[in-house]
Design an enzyme around this catalytic site. Structure first.
Site, PDB file in Angstrom:
ATOM      1  N   HIS A  93       3.818  -2.217   3.063  1.00 34.91           N
ATOM      2  CA  HIS A  93       3.887  -1.044   2.628  1.00 34.91           C
ATOM      3  C   HIS A  93       5.111  -0.879   1.736  1.00 34.91           C
ATOM      4  CE1 HIS A  93       0.751  -0.416   5.596  1.00 34.91           C
ATOM      5  NE2 HIS A  93       0.347   0.581   4.904  1.00 34.91           N
ATOM      6  N   ASP A 138       0.653  -1.297  -0.190  1.00 32.67           N
ATOM      7  CA  ASP A 138       0.114  -0.053  -0.039  1.00 32.67           C
ATOM      8  C   ASP A 138       0.802   1.110  -0.054  1.00 32.67           C
ATOM      9  OD1 ASP A 138      -2.048  -1.789   0.226  1.00 32.67           O
ATOM     10  OD2 ASP A 138      -2.959  -0.920   2.159  1.00 32.67           O
TER      11      ASP A 138
END
Length: 425
Positions: A271, A110
């Site tokens: 991430h 993400d």
């Protein structure tokens, strides 16, 4: 007897049409004026109003807007039973939260693209693995070349909204603006229109789902706290990379030792934010492979052969884009008459427009950094400012370059045409 080619479209004229189509497509692609970065886009713009006219939100569930970034969960008694709030009620509805096949790991990242994403891409290429990247629209506009590289390397890209605001805190119209601007930014950068999305913070309820479904999105959460690496805690200085790595490896061990749980696969949350979060990925991924987990993108683990939305009614898979030479604009095309080949020109123009959309945003950097002959004439300070992220200046520079290149190409192509046909004058 006249030559059969006397009634056909000259090859050089075809080339001229090709470049005219490409230049016009580039002009359309690079004039997008995006909303401010990292802020909820305004809903009173003409573009957002046009998007809102395309969908019917009248049936959306009426729920109170939450507050906070991310919102804090209220007491259970205060949550509307109709909310189906994933983060606070563990209600996933029909969101994707697992991979259906045993021992399959849906690998996701993400909040990119960022300045460290390229390092992650290099690592994944070495490992011969593909992942799903949930992209923030604001970041895509600033790093279009990285978004394009993700697609070119076979990864699956999806939406993570424009500004990473919690969607249950936004109005229906603001959700549309967040999603559509991200959709536009990704399509400008890569040529693909995404159909998967992940809500920031996993913040989603029945109202948000209603709006997202109206927009055609498939919602992807993750497989609960167990497979949330929580690598963001490194940025908050709450945990060290080694602690994050150890915890996630234990989650993998628990999964593999649980005969019931690993009848289905799982989806992780990672991430590509900083070097530290990349460090986590570089450690846990080989560990999973060593324990015989099959690591795939979410689209792959769901067996979705069409992981992107259709563009102008044309379905788009994740195969490479066509090269210019595959458009039929070659010497063999001379045998078609101008009348009979008009359909081919239309098809070619559509293909050129699609290719231009694929490269329009990344062309900002390639043009102004001197990778094209006119770009090399730009003052080095201009090119440096673009490298530093001044994308608005880049767009202005590219418009100037396009005018000059158009003049140059027209001159060259017409000159070649007249030289080749001197005998007929």
């Amino acid at each position: 007897m006249a030559s059969p080619q006397a009634s056909t479209c000259p090859f050089f004229l075809r080339i001229l049409i090709y470049f005219l189509g490409a230049l016009s497509s580039f002009a359309i692609g690079v004039t997008t004026v995006y909303p401010p970065f990292n802020a909820v886009p305004p809903t009173n713009s003409s573009q957002v109003k046009a998007w809102l006219k395309e969908i019917d939100l009248s049936g959306a569930p009426i729920l109170k807007l939450n507050h906070g970034l991310p919102p804090t969960c209220p007491p259970a008694r205060r949550i509307d039973p109709k909310a189906c709030y994933w983060t606070c009620q563990s209600c996933a509805a029909d969101d994707v939260v697992i991979c259906p096949d045993r021992n399959v790991w849906g690998l996701t990242f993400d909040d990119g693209p960022t300045n460290v994403t390229s390092d992650l891409l290099d690592f994944l290429r070495q490992q011969k693995l593909k992942a799903t990247f949930f992209l923030i629209g604001s970041n895509v506009v600033q790093y279009p070349h990285i978004a394009k590289a993700e697609v070119e390397q076979g990864h699956h890209i999806a939406s993570h909204t424009w500004s990473h605001h919690a969607l249950t805190t936004l109005t229906n119209e603001e959700i549309v603006a967040e999603m559509k601007w991200t959709e536009r930014a990704i399509e400008d950068a890569t040529g693909y229109r995404v159909k998967y999305m992940r809500p920031p913070y996993g913040d989603i309820d029945s109202r948000v789902r209603f709006v997202l479904k109206k927009l055609g999105y498939v919602v992807v959460d993750w497989s609960g706290d167990t497979f949330d690496t929580q690598d963001w805690r490194i940025l908050a200085k709450q945990k060290t990379p080694s602690q994050i790595i150890a915890t996630f490896k234990q989650s993998i061990n628990t999964y593999l030792n649980n005969n019931v749980a690993h009848r289905k696969g799982f989806i992780s949350l990672d991430h590509d934010l900083t070097a530290h979060t990349i460090e986590v990925a570089k450690s846990v991924i080989p560990y999973g492979r060593a324990h015989n987990l099959t690591i795939q993108s979410v689209a792959k683990c769901l067996h979705d052969a069409m992981p992107y939305a259709a563009i102008n009614g044309v379905s788009v898979d994740d195969s490479p884009h066509p090269a210019p030479g595959s458009l039929g604009l070659n010497a063999g095309a001379r045998s078609n008459t101008c009348t009979n080949s008009s359909r081919n020109w239309v098809a070619a123009d559509k293909a050129v427009a699609h290719m231009a959309a694929v490269s329009s945003a990344s062309a900002l950097r390639s043009h102004v950094q001197g990778q094209h002959f006119l770009g090399a004439l730009l003052p080095w300070r201009w090119r440096l400012s673009v490298e530093d992220g001044d994308m608005q200046l880049a767009r202005n520079i590219l418009r100037w370059l396009m005018v000059l290149e158009a003049v140059a190409w027209w001159g060259v192509v017409l000159g070649m045409y007249f030289v080749a046909n001197m005998a007929s004058f």
